[in-house]
Scaffold this active site. Structure first.
Site, mmCIF file in Angstrom:
data_model
loop_
_atom_site.group_PDB
_atom_site.id
_atom_site.type_symbol
_atom_site.label_atom_id
_atom_site.label_comp_id
_atom_site.label_asym_id
_atom_site.label_seq_id
_atom_site.Cartn_x
_atom_site.Cartn_y
_atom_site.Cartn_z
ATOM 1 N N HIS A 85 3.105 8.885 -6.845
ATOM 2 C CA HIS A 85 4.015 10.030 -6.951
ATOM 3 C C HIS A 85 4.782 9.980 -8.267
ATOM 4 O O HIS A 85 4.944 10.997 -8.951
ATOM 5 C CB HIS A 85 4.983 10.018 -5.765
ATOM 6 C CG HIS A 85 5.735 11.283 -5.597
ATOM 7 N ND1 HIS A 85 6.868 11.387 -4.806
ATOM 8 C CD2 HIS A 85 5.557 12.532 -6.123
ATOM 9 C CE1 HIS A 85 7.321 12.616 -4.842
ATOM 10 N NE2 HIS A 85 6.547 13.327 -5.635
ATOM 11 N N HIS A 116 0.833 -1.198 0.000
ATOM 12 C CA HIS A 116 0.000 0.000 0.000
ATOM 13 C C HIS A 116 0.873 1.256 0.000
ATOM 14 O O HIS A 116 0.632 2.193 -0.775
ATOM 15 C CB HIS A 116 -0.922 -0.005 1.221
ATOM 16 C CG HIS A 116 -1.690 1.270 1.408
ATOM 17 N ND1 HIS A 116 -2.934 1.474 0.859
ATOM 18 C CD2 HIS A 116 -1.376 2.408 2.083
ATOM 19 C CE1 HIS A 116 -3.355 2.685 1.190
ATOM 20 N NE2 HIS A 116 -2.430 3.269 1.928
ATOM 21 N N GLU A 117 1.865 1.280 0.884
ATOM 22 C CA GLU A 117 2.756 2.442 0.936
ATOM 23 C C GLU A 117 3.552 2.578 -0.361
ATOM 24 O O GLU A 117 3.792 3.690 -0.846
ATOM 25 C CB GLU A 117 3.695 2.340 2.144
ATOM 26 C CG GLU A 117 2.991 2.323 3.490
ATOM 27 C CD GLU A 117 2.041 3.498 3.700
ATOM 28 O OE1 GLU A 117 2.282 4.570 3.100
ATOM 29 O OE2 GLU A 117 1.054 3.332 4.439
#
Length: 228
Positions: A104, A96-97
């Site tokens: 980004h 998820h991170e």
């Protein structure tokens, strides 16, 4: 008092429920090992490298569920259990991170909007102690209206920030689930644990938005009553 009971008290209940839900789901699936025995760090690295990301540092941080992606410093932080862990929960959170790092990289619009709002949101958050207590102590002195207007402005910013956060978090989870399977890190049947963990975590963001919206409506109602 009636407005407070209707608008604010339910948000406390929702927030409490959401926190318990994520702790319960994470606590359960952090005990379930993945078949591939891949660590959270390795999973996050694989997801990012597939997207052509090689300039994001993966670091270990203290605490539980303190995981986050820092787009300014290009740093992906994983808590101890998720950095070294091979559980379904660890892989879900780590991926998820990494999903945020991919957002980004590709210039995901909602993440860009969220990043642009951080300075003004931090400023609004710094005003919260004054907003929370100022109207109660200074209302009689003729300053209540000023604090209420300030509160409405600050919670408007906070509510917009939490609203934008929702698609950012949902999209990161979608990317995580997709990549964990496509990279062969997890089998399709193992996604049940990842789904339960990430879906529970999503409720904390929903609760934050509902809470902020509730306070905004409450302050607007107070401001209207003050004008009367």
């Amino acid at each position: 008092m009636f407005a407070f009971l209707i608008l604010i008290v339910p948000t406390f209940i929702l927030a409490f429920w959401a926190q318990n839900k994520v702790k319960s789901a994470y606590g359960k699936y952090v005990q379930v090992p993945s078949r591939g025995n891949i660590t959270g760090r390795e999973a996050a690295l694989a997801v990012m490298q597939k997207a052509g990301i090689y300039d994001v540092e993966i670091v270990r941080v203290a605490g539980e569920l303190t995981d986050h992606y820092d787009p300014v410093n290009k740093r992906l932080a994983l808590s101890e259990h998720n950095y070294n862990g091979t559980s379904l929960a660890a892989l879900g959170v780590a991926a998820h991170e990494a999903g945020h790092a991919v957002q980004h990289k590709v210039g995901y619009s909602m993440l860009k909007a969220r990043m642009a709002m951080i300075p003004v949101t931090n400023f609004a958050a710094s005003l919260m102690p004054f907003i929370m207590f100022g109207p109660f102590f200074l209302f009689g002195a003729g300053m209540g209206g000023l604090f209420l207007k300030l509160g409405v402005a600050a919670y408007l910013v906070m509510t917009a920030f939490h609203l934008i956060t929702l698609p950012v978090e949902f999209d990161a989870s979608r990317r995580a689930k997709q990549e964990l399977v496509s990279l062969g890190i997890l089998g399709q049947d193992e996604l049940v644990g990842v789904n339960k963990t990430l879906d529970a975590a999503a409720w904390t963001y929903v609760a934050a938005f509902v809470s902020s919206l509730g306070y905004l409506i409450y302050l607007v109602s107070m401001l209207g009553g003050n004008r009367d």
